[in-house]
Scaffold this motif. Sequence first.
Motif, PDB file in Angstrom:
ATOM      1  N   THR A 145      16.611  -6.009   1.892  1.00 16.76           N
ATOM      2  CA  THR A 145      15.658  -7.112   1.779  1.00 16.76           C
ATOM      3  C   THR A 145      14.987  -7.444   3.106  1.00 16.76           C
ATOM      4  OG1 THR A 145      17.638  -8.480   1.860  1.00 16.76           O
ATOM      5  CG2 THR A 145      16.516  -8.328  -0.248  1.00 16.76           C
ATOM      6  N   SER A 146      15.597  -6.985   4.231  1.00 19.60           N
ATOM      7  CA  SER A 146      14.988  -7.271   5.530  1.00 19.60           C
ATOM      8  C   SER A 146      13.971  -6.197   5.924  1.00 19.60           C
ATOM      9  CB  SER A 146      16.072  -7.388   6.604  1.00 19.60           C
ATOM     10  OG  SER A 146      16.660  -6.128   6.833  1.00 19.60           O
ATOM     11  N   LEU A 147      13.803  -5.173   5.084  1.00 19.70           N
ATOM     12  CA  LEU A 147      12.882  -4.080   5.421  1.00 19.70           C
ATOM     13  C   LEU A 147      11.530  -4.273   4.739  1.00 19.70           C
ATOM     14  CD1 LEU A 147      15.228  -0.972   4.981  1.00 19.70           C
ATOM     15  CD2 LEU A 147      14.833  -2.333   7.033  1.00 19.70           C
ATOM     16  N   SER A 148      10.507  -3.671   5.327  1.00 18.95           N
ATOM     17  CA  SER A 148       9.184  -3.687   4.691  1.00 18.95           C
ATOM     18  C   SER A 148       9.196  -2.707   3.520  1.00 18.95           C
ATOM     19  CB  SER A 148       8.123  -3.262   5.692  1.00 18.95           C
ATOM     20  OG  SER A 148       8.243  -1.870   5.942  1.00 18.95           O
ATOM     21  N   GLY A 149       8.173  -2.804   2.685  1.00 21.41           N
ATOM     22  CA  GLY A 149       8.088  -1.922   1.520  1.00 21.41           C
ATOM     23  C   GLY A 149       8.125  -0.451   1.900  1.00 21.41           C
ATOM     24  N   GLY A 150       7.369  -0.114   2.946  1.00 15.36           N
ATOM     25  CA  GLY A 150       7.318   1.282   3.375  1.00 15.36           C
ATOM     26  C   GLY A 150       8.680   1.761   3.847  1.00 15.36           C
ATOM     27  N   GLN A 151       9.374   0.893   4.593  1.00 15.80           N
ATOM     28  CA  GLN A 151      10.718   1.251   5.068  1.00 15.80           C
ATOM     29  C   GLN A 151      11.687   1.403   3.902  1.00 15.80           C
ATOM     30  OE1 GLN A 151      11.155  -2.079   7.732  1.00 15.80           O
ATOM     31  NE2 GLN A 151      10.802  -0.803   9.546  1.00 15.80           N
ATOM     32  N   GLN A 152      11.567   0.495   2.944  1.00 14.47           N
ATOM     33  CA  GLN A 152      12.458   0.581   1.781  1.00 14.47           C
ATOM     34  C   GLN A 152      12.247   1.899   1.035  1.00 14.47           C
ATOM     35  OE1 GLN A 152      13.228  -2.771  -0.827  1.00 14.47           O
ATOM     36  NE2 GLN A 152      12.181  -4.146   0.566  1.00 14.47           N
ATOM     37  N   ASP A 178       1.522  -1.181   0.791  1.00 10.41           N
ATOM     38  CA  ASP A 178       0.249  -1.543   1.414  1.00 10.41           C
ATOM     39  C   ASP A 178      -0.466  -0.267   1.845  1.00 10.41           C
ATOM     40  OD1 ASP A 178       0.754  -4.216   1.106  1.00 10.41           O
ATOM     41  OD2 ASP A 178       1.768  -4.408   3.043  1.00 10.41           O
ATOM     42  N   PRO A 179      -1.795  -0.259   1.730  1.00  6.10           N
ATOM     43  CA  PRO A 179      -2.554   0.966   1.989  1.00  6.10           C
ATOM     44  C   PRO A 179      -2.257   1.592   3.354  1.00  6.10           C
ATOM     45  CG  PRO A 179      -3.991  -0.771   1.172  1.00  6.10           C
ATOM     46  CD  PRO A 179      -2.640  -1.372   1.307  1.00  6.10           C
ATOM     47  N   ILE A 181       0.385   1.853   5.085  1.00  5.09           N
ATOM     48  CA  ILE A 181       1.641   2.562   5.309  1.00  5.09           C
ATOM     49  C   ILE A 181       1.865   3.699   4.312  1.00  5.09           C
ATOM     50  CG2 ILE A 181       2.952   0.817   6.569  1.00  5.09           C
ATOM     51  CD1 ILE A 181       4.004  -0.153   3.945  1.00  5.09           C
ATOM     52  N   VAL A 182       0.914   3.851   3.386  1.00  7.54           N
ATOM     53  CA  VAL A 182       1.021   4.937   2.412  1.00  7.54           C
ATOM     54  C   VAL A 182       1.125   6.283   3.129  1.00  7.54           C
ATOM     55  CG1 VAL A 182      -0.301   6.208   0.679  1.00  7.54           C
ATOM     56  CG2 VAL A 182      -0.109   3.726   0.522  1.00  7.54           C
ATOM     57  N   GLY A 183       0.342   6.422   4.193  1.00  8.19           N
ATOM     58  CA  GLY A 183       0.304   7.679   4.929  1.00  8.19           C
ATOM     59  C   GLY A 183       1.665   8.085   5.482  1.00  8.19           C
ATOM     60  N   ASP A 184       2.410   7.119   6.035  1.00  7.36           N
ATOM     61  CA  ASP A 184       3.746   7.410   6.590  1.00  7.36           C
ATOM     62  C   ASP A 184       4.644   8.043   5.548  1.00  7.36           C
ATOM     63  OD1 ASP A 184       2.854   6.177   8.799  1.00  7.36           O
ATOM     64  OD2 ASP A 184       4.072   4.349   8.583  1.00  7.36           O
ATOM     65  N   VAL A 185       4.677   7.377   4.382  1.00  4.44           N
ATOM     66  CA  VAL A 185       5.582   7.823   3.324  1.00  4.44           C
ATOM     67  C   VAL A 185       5.161   9.211   2.832  1.00  4.44           C
ATOM     68  CG1 VAL A 185       6.359   7.337   0.977  1.00  4.44           C
ATOM     69  CG2 VAL A 185       6.239   5.493   2.651  1.00  4.44           C
ATOM     70  N   LEU A 186       3.862   9.390   2.655  1.00  4.38           N
ATOM     71  CA  LEU A 186       3.397  10.694   2.179  1.00  4.38           C
ATOM     72  C   LEU A 186       3.672  11.779   3.215  1.00  4.38           C
ATOM     73  CD1 LEU A 186       0.070   9.793   0.350  1.00  4.38           C
ATOM     74  CD2 LEU A 186       2.355  10.176  -0.599  1.00  4.38           C
ATOM     75  N   GLY A 187       3.571  11.413   4.494  1.00  2.96           N
ATOM     76  CA  GLY A 187       3.860  12.375   5.561  1.00  2.96           C
ATOM     77  C   GLY A 187       5.287  12.883   5.476  1.00  2.96           C
ATOM     78  N   ILE A 188       6.195  11.965   5.214  1.00  2.00           N
ATOM     79  CA  ILE A 188       7.606  12.349   5.087  1.00  2.00           C
ATOM     80  C   ILE A 188       7.802  13.290   3.899  1.00  2.00           C
ATOM     81  CG2 ILE A 188       9.870  11.427   4.442  1.00  2.00           C
ATOM     82  CD1 ILE A 188       9.002   8.932   6.207  1.00  2.00           C
ATOM     83  N   LEU A 189       7.160  12.963   2.796  1.00  2.43           N
ATOM     84  CA  LEU A 189       7.307  13.804   1.602  1.00  2.43           C
ATOM     85  C   LEU A 189       6.688  15.189   1.826  1.00  2.43           C
ATOM     86  CD1 LEU A 189       6.606  11.146  -1.156  1.00  2.43           C
ATOM     87  CD2 LEU A 189       8.786  12.261  -0.647  1.00  2.43           C
ATOM     88  N   GLU A 206      -2.597   9.533  -5.508  1.00  4.92           N
ATOM     89  CA  GLU A 206      -3.100  10.014  -4.221  1.00  4.92           C
ATOM     90  C   GLU A 206      -3.517  11.468  -4.373  1.00  4.92           C
ATOM     91  OE1 GLU A 206      -3.416   8.213  -1.458  1.00  4.92           O
ATOM     92  OE2 GLU A 206      -2.546   6.404  -2.357  1.00  4.92           O
ATOM     93  N   MET A 207      -4.783  11.683  -4.630  1.00  5.30           N
ATOM     94  CA  MET A 207      -5.252  13.039  -4.945  1.00  5.30           C
ATOM     95  C   MET A 207      -5.153  13.986  -3.743  1.00  5.30           C
ATOM     96  SD  MET A 207      -5.693  12.966  -8.045  1.00  5.30           S
ATOM     97  CE  MET A 207      -5.389  11.547  -9.074  1.00  5.30           C
ATOM     98  N   GLN A 208      -5.354  13.415  -2.562  1.00  5.20           N
ATOM     99  CA  GLN A 208      -5.262  14.247  -1.361  1.00  5.20           C
ATOM    100  C   GLN A 208      -3.838  14.785  -1.205  1.00  5.20           C
ATOM    101  OE1 GLN A 208      -7.909  14.918   0.843  1.00  5.20           O
ATOM    102  NE2 GLN A 208      -6.429  16.427   1.609  1.00  5.20           N
ATOM    103  N   PHE A 209      -2.871  13.899  -1.468  1.00  4.04           N
ATOM    104  CA  PHE A 209      -1.471  14.291  -1.380  1.00  4.04           C
ATOM    105  C   PHE A 209      -1.163  15.361  -2.425  1.00  4.04           C
ATOM    106  CE2 PHE A 209       2.927  13.366  -2.940  1.00  4.04           C
ATOM    107  CZ  PHE A 209       3.617  13.802  -1.825  1.00  4.04           C
TER     108      PHE A 209
END
Lengths: 261, 222, 242
Positions: A145-152, A178-179, A181-189, A206-209
Amino acid sequence: MIDFRDVEKAFGDNVVLHDLNFSVQKGDRVTLIGPSGSGKTTILRLVMTLEELTGGYIFVGGEPLTHEERGGKRVPVSKRNQKRIRQRIGMVFQQFNLFPNMTVVENIIEAPVHVLGQSKREATLKAKELLERVGLSDKAGAHPTSLSGGQQQRVAIARALAMDPEILLLDEVTSALDPEIVGDVLGILRNIAETTDITMLIVTHEMQFARDVSNRVLMFDGGKIVEEASPSVMFSDPKHQRTKDFLHAVLGDGEDTIGTR
Amino acid sequence: MIGISAAFEWHWSAAAEVLPTLLTQFVKVTLLVTVLGTVIASILGLVIAMAIRVLPRPLSEAVKWIANVIRMTPIIIQLLFASYAFLSLDLITIGVIVYGIHYATYMSEVYRAGIDSVPKGQWEATTALSMSTLRTWTAIIIPQALRATIPALGNYAISMFKDTPYLLVIGVVDMVNAARIYGGDTYRYTEAFTLVGIIFLLASYPTSLLIGRLEKRLAYKT
Amino acid sequence: MDEKFAAIGEAMPRLLDGLVVTIELTIFGAIAAFILAVILGLAAASPAKGFRIPARVVIEFFRGTSLVVQVFWLFFVLPLLGIDLHPMLVGVMALGLNYGAYSAEVVRGSIQAVPTGQWEATTALSLGPIQRMRRIIFPQAWALMIPSLSSLLVHLMKGTAIVGFITLADLTYQLEQVKRTAGTLFTYGVVGILSYFVFALVLMYFMNALEHQAKHKLGQGKSLWRILSPAPPASTPAGGAS
């Protein structure tokens, strides 16, 4: 790796999937696209046994997941078999679904320790590695609960990978973020896709992804596959009118498809 | 209505005389039954809530109806019934069991709401991680459900505390009954019942304030 | 078994007498509790300290001391003051004070749960405080408070069983008179439990009906008439007068 044979799914009278036949090969990265309500997410949920299959069969690695044909009849497989097969599948959810009563590292080691029977030490070591991989090594002791959505969501990815799944299901994993931080998560994937041979079944907007990661794209509409192609073909030269309309709607009014951006 | 009867006047000597008895019975009966009853109720309540959720349909319906019958009928009748049904048990034990079961049916509703409040995604995550049913309940569902239920459980414990005087119907000498007996002997009802009321107030009001604060603290975190 | 039923049948007149006392206590106690709850609840929800603080003291006092203590205090101590009340009045007063205090909290909570926008709208329309409460806020709060009030009503009904100790011949008292001939376990476990349970169900259905009606008035759900009518009339065609 995954075979859908005559798959049908209905919620009451509402048939969302009908007569679905397709196969996913080992190491495939298949993206499912289509308007909402077209049944894409339902497919992932069926593979994860979160929904009950109302008709047809799903095979994972050649073994029936929920039902099999015996003596010309469709009968459910044993719960034990289903559980055994399910352990080879991991899933990342749109809403993360981390356990709020556990720390980040406890979330990650929960299943390795209590399902796979790994020692706590072994599992924790691996969890630390995974956290480093998703860029959260300093958050091991934090509460979700202390993390942001992207971190979660990055923790959720690590949690799914901790089970060493052969198949990873990604269900709109960036839709709740949030738009920026989408990039971070997609980068990891993307990184996971490049460095492993995990079979992936992806539902995303995310069509680019989709273009970067997948080797096959399936266009769904009204519970049916209307078109199937490699991403380069699908995004630059769709054949079916429904696909053209859909891509036009999600990619905006520009004449260009994402391939040339 | 000519003047106030002499028995109404407050006599400190009478108050001082009855207070030790009241406090002894408060600890030996009222508090004892409340604490043990709460322990039974909070465990049995969870068992009932889980049974209703886990058991197949006709059985879970039966459990639900039995719980409804117990919840919606007077604890006094249940005490009377149990005192004749279990003649070999001593009255305090019967009290603990009856209060425990009666309030378990209330607490099961609290647990049910707590279990229902755990988001569907949590159940789905346990499936995606192939967790066993037992582990799902003990590690994920119950800890999360409990968090939301603790204040409500505390409030039922206070309710039980205030219901303990019903024990007098089976002849248990709790604090209120002790006051009644003292009043009957000496006609000094005023001191006895006023003190009993004050003891109840002193014990229950701070506890409910504490629970209210706990409720706020638990609510902010999630 | 037959003898037991025969014994109960024989004792039916006195059991019914007892049931009438229990029903009277429940109904009058509930009315007294409701009146007190509205007065105390409105005062406790008031922004004026002069109303709020006395209301809080009264509420906490009657919630904090047990019902049984209140019953006995009114029954044994008041006569010493020279006030001799009929036991029935003592029962109704104690039930009214105790459950009135509990219900006041429900009334207060529901009034405060009516969305701020509704309060602001009444200000924007320059409604006076009485008009605002009577016509706008209370009808909405009423629908919110019924579920809690109905469980308190069942509590109150269960609480009436104590009045045997203040010489009232209620159902529990009459059961005690019958138990020797009909067998204690049968008397309490079957006849007693069943009678109280059925009465509780009747109270719940009544409160459910009230809730439906209250919600219907707010434009949610069907009218009481439609729920109770055996064959609901065919729905009026779309666009018809409503």
